[in-house]
Write a protein that holds these residues in place. Sequence first.
Motif, PDB file in Angstrom:
ATOM      1  N   GLY A 100       0.874  -1.228  -0.094  1.00  0.00           N
ATOM      2  CA  GLY A 100      -0.001  -0.181  -0.069  1.00  0.00           C
ATOM      3  C   GLY A 100       0.765   1.377  -0.107  1.00  0.00           C
ATOM      4  O   GLY A 100       0.147   2.405  -0.130  1.00  0.00           O
ATOM      5  N   ARG A 101       2.174   1.005   0.191  1.00  0.00           N
ATOM      6  CA  ARG A 101       3.100   2.394  -0.044  1.00  0.00           C
ATOM      7  C   ARG A 101       3.872   2.196  -1.099  1.00  0.00           C
ATOM      8  O   ARG A 101       4.211   0.994  -1.596  1.00  0.00           O
ATOM      9  N   THR A 102       4.014   3.221  -1.814  1.00  0.00           N
ATOM     10  CA  THR A 102       4.962   3.265  -2.905  1.00  0.00           C
ATOM     11  C   THR A 102       6.306   2.876  -2.660  1.00  0.00           C
ATOM     12  O   THR A 102       6.827   2.813  -1.605  1.00  0.00           O
ATOM     13  N   ALA A 103       7.082   2.890  -3.861  1.00  0.00           N
ATOM     14  CA  ALA A 103       8.385   2.534  -3.907  1.00  0.00           C
ATOM     15  C   ALA A 103       9.271   3.527  -3.078  1.00  0.00           C
ATOM     16  O   ALA A 103      10.061   3.220  -2.274  1.00  0.00           O
ATOM     17  N   LEU A 104       8.855   4.741  -3.470  1.00  0.00           N
ATOM     18  CA  LEU A 104       9.441   6.015  -3.034  1.00  0.00           C
ATOM     19  C   LEU A 104       9.277   6.029  -1.258  1.00  0.00           C
ATOM     20  O   LEU A 104      10.120   6.298  -0.596  1.00  0.00           O
ATOM     21  N   GLU A 105       8.234   5.627  -0.794  1.00  0.00           N
ATOM     22  CA  GLU A 105       7.782   5.542   0.611  1.00  0.00           C
ATOM     23  C   GLU A 105       8.332   4.683   1.318  1.00  0.00           C
ATOM     24  O   GLU A 105       8.869   4.734   2.303  1.00  0.00           O
ATOM     25  N   ASN A 106       8.595   3.484   0.685  1.00  0.00           N
ATOM     26  CA  ASN A 106       9.215   2.350   1.470  1.00  0.00           C
ATOM     27  C   ASN A 106      10.700   2.539   1.455  1.00  0.00           C
ATOM     28  O   ASN A 106      11.260   2.317   2.496  1.00  0.00           O
ATOM     29  N   VAL A 107      11.252   3.102   0.609  1.00  0.00           N
ATOM     30  CA  VAL A 107      12.756   3.405   0.794  1.00  0.00           C
ATOM     31  C   VAL A 107      13.008   4.637   1.547  1.00  0.00           C
ATOM     32  O   VAL A 107      13.971   4.647   2.092  1.00  0.00           O
ATOM     33  N   SER A 108      12.201   5.540   1.506  1.00  0.00           N
ATOM     34  CA  SER A 108      12.275   6.501   2.514  1.00  0.00           C
ATOM     35  C   SER A 108      11.984   6.426   3.787  1.00  0.00           C
ATOM     36  O   SER A 108      12.174   7.325   4.971  1.00  0.00           O
ATOM     37  N   THR A 109      11.167   5.341   4.129  1.00  0.00           N
ATOM     38  CA  THR A 109      10.848   5.004   5.620  1.00  0.00           C
ATOM     39  C   THR A 109      11.960   5.082   6.506  1.00  0.00           C
ATOM     40  O   THR A 109      11.787   5.650   7.950  1.00  0.00           O
ATOM     41  N   PRO A 110      13.137   4.313   6.432  1.00  0.00           N
ATOM     42  CA  PRO A 110      14.413   4.389   7.314  1.00  0.00           C
ATOM     43  C   PRO A 110      14.717   5.620   7.572  1.00  0.00           C
ATOM     44  O   PRO A 110      15.435   5.939   8.674  1.00  0.00           O
ATOM     45  N   LEU A 111      14.711   6.594   6.839  1.00  0.00           N
ATOM     46  CA  LEU A 111      15.201   8.110   6.955  1.00  0.00           C
ATOM     47  C   LEU A 111      14.351   8.834   7.909  1.00  0.00           C
ATOM     48  O   LEU A 111      14.722   9.824   8.193  1.00  0.00           O
ATOM     49  N   LEU A 112      13.057   8.250   8.239  1.00  0.00           N
ATOM     50  CA  LEU A 112      12.264   8.809   9.172  1.00  0.00           C
ATOM     51  C   LEU A 112      13.087   8.937  10.603  1.00  0.00           C
ATOM     52  O   LEU A 112      12.402   9.803  11.430  1.00  0.00           O
ATOM     53  N   TYR A 113      13.928   8.318  10.578  1.00  0.00           N
ATOM     54  CA  TYR A 113      14.751   8.078  12.020  1.00  0.00           C
ATOM     55  C   TYR A 113      15.952   9.284  12.051  1.00  0.00           C
ATOM     56  O   TYR A 113      16.630   9.303  13.129  1.00  0.00           O
ATOM     57  N   GLU A 114      15.933   9.644  11.073  1.00  0.00           N
ATOM     58  CA  GLU A 114      17.203  10.530  10.750  1.00  0.00           C
ATOM     59  C   GLU A 114      16.734  11.872  11.405  1.00  0.00           C
ATOM     60  O   GLU A 114      15.739  12.247  11.718  1.00  0.00           O
ATOM     61  N   ARG A 115      17.975  12.706  11.495  1.00  0.00           N
ATOM     62  CA  ARG A 115      17.648  14.221  12.101  1.00  0.00           C
ATOM     63  C   ARG A 115      18.232  15.385  10.792  1.00  0.00           C
ATOM     64  O   ARG A 115      19.068  14.886  10.103  1.00  0.00           O
ATOM     65  N   GLY A 116      17.743  16.441  11.141  1.00  0.00           N
ATOM     66  CA  GLY A 116      18.257  17.520  10.297  1.00  0.00           C
ATOM     67  C   GLY A 116      18.093  17.338   8.814  1.00  0.00           C
ATOM     68  O   GLY A 116      17.212  17.193   8.479  1.00  0.00           O
ATOM     69  N   ALA A 117      19.039  17.670   8.130  1.00  0.00           N
ATOM     70  CA  ALA A 117      19.069  17.896   6.528  1.00  0.00           C
ATOM     71  C   ALA A 117      18.624  16.540   6.119  1.00  0.00           C
ATOM     72  O   ALA A 117      18.096  16.369   5.031  1.00  0.00           O
ATOM     73  N   THR A 118      19.103  15.447   6.545  1.00  0.00           N
ATOM     74  CA  THR A 118      18.793  13.976   6.051  1.00  0.00           C
ATOM     75  C   THR A 118      17.318  13.831   6.177  1.00  0.00           C
ATOM     76  O   THR A 118      16.708  12.934   5.373  1.00  0.00           O
ATOM     77  N   PHE A 119      16.758  14.160   7.336  1.00  0.00           N
ATOM     78  CA  PHE A 119      15.408  13.704   7.362  1.00  0.00           C
ATOM     79  C   PHE A 119      14.650  14.801   6.356  1.00  0.00           C
ATOM     80  O   PHE A 119      13.435  14.134   5.947  1.00  0.00           O
ATOM     81  N   TRP A 120      14.958  15.814   6.460  1.00  0.00           N
ATOM     82  CA  TRP A 120      14.084  17.022   5.522  1.00  0.00           C
ATOM     83  C   TRP A 120      14.349  16.613   3.733  1.00  0.00           C
ATOM     84  O   TRP A 120      13.404  16.942   3.114  1.00  0.00           O
ATOM     85  N   LYS A 121      15.405  16.057   3.739  1.00  0.00           N
ATOM     86  CA  LYS A 121      15.659  15.797   2.389  1.00  0.00           C
ATOM     87  C   LYS A 121      15.616  14.365   1.799  1.00  0.00           C
ATOM     88  O   LYS A 121      15.948  13.651   0.905  1.00  0.00           O
ATOM     89  N   ARG A 122      14.663  13.351   2.876  1.00  0.00           N
ATOM     90  CA  ARG A 122      14.669  12.029   2.705  1.00  0.00           C
ATOM     91  C   ARG A 122      14.062  11.755   1.333  1.00  0.00           C
ATOM     92  O   ARG A 122      14.369  10.515   0.889  1.00  0.00           O
ATOM     93  N   THR A 123      13.167  12.325   0.965  1.00  0.00           N
ATOM     94  CA  THR A 123      12.387  11.960  -0.391  1.00  0.00           C
ATOM     95  C   THR A 123      13.494  12.144  -1.599  1.00  0.00           C
ATOM     96  O   THR A 123      13.315  11.014  -2.395  1.00  0.00           O
ATOM     97  N   ALA A 124      14.041  13.191  -1.621  1.00  0.00           N
ATOM     98  CA  ALA A 124      14.920  13.096  -2.683  1.00  0.00           C
ATOM     99  C   ALA A 124      16.382  12.115  -2.456  1.00  0.00           C
ATOM    100  O   ALA A 124      16.609  11.440  -3.658  1.00  0.00           O
TER     101      ALA A 124
END
Length: 249
Positions: A100-124
């Motif tokens: 039910g999640r897209t490929a992009l959402e699946n791959v960006s999920t681990p970055l939800l635990y990051e902080r700062g610029a990595t968190f905000w740029k997780r989709t890219a």
Amino acid sequence: MPFLELHGVGRTLTRLDDRPLTILSGIDLSIEQGDRISVVGRSGSGKSTLLNLLGLLDSPTEGEIRLEGLDVSQFSNRRRDLTRGRDIGFVFQQFNLLHGRTALENVSTPLLYERGATFWKRTAIAAEMLERVGLGNRLSSTPVQLSGGEQQRVAVARALVRRPRLILADEPTGALDIETGETVMALLDEIATASNAALVTITHDPSIAARAHRQYTLEDGGLIARDLITPDLISRGPVTRAKLSGCNS
């Protein structure tokens, strides 16, 4: 100091009839940053159990696991979870994608635990990693819209997106054709090299196993260095299980 060490590690389960079932026993293994290790074995030999122990998903019933010198059994559940999320990337044989999640959402999920610029740029960051595994045109596709090989590549991208220190790959090319499999393994090597990460690959494919610096076989619950399996040993019958610690091939 090794990144991860197993000392006399075993895993025993209890059957429904209360009899013990020993899956692994007496495993000694030292994993350094930058290591390339492969493990082969028949179905049911305990390969996935070993991978779960290395990934801190399971606990041994004997022996100890040490992470950078610290006894993992003393870690709280939260600390184990944080360590896995920060330092360990998994490529599961069954993919374990979020339906039910897209490929992009699946791959960006681990970055939800990051902080700062990595968190905000997780989709890219996730989109770039999908591009690197050849799925730049499938960002919005859900798992049911992807082939088995494409799902495997999404799983690889998800494992690598945080640049983990240890990559655990369970049959990473099992759902791929030969050419794509080589591309994925080259990417695993490339990312691991760039971050000096260790790569442990569980595989049935001799050509994939041969890429590793150290090659092991799981047999009778024990870990055998493949350079210890010589013709004279084979001619005498079953190979004697060796306890190993960082033995180079």
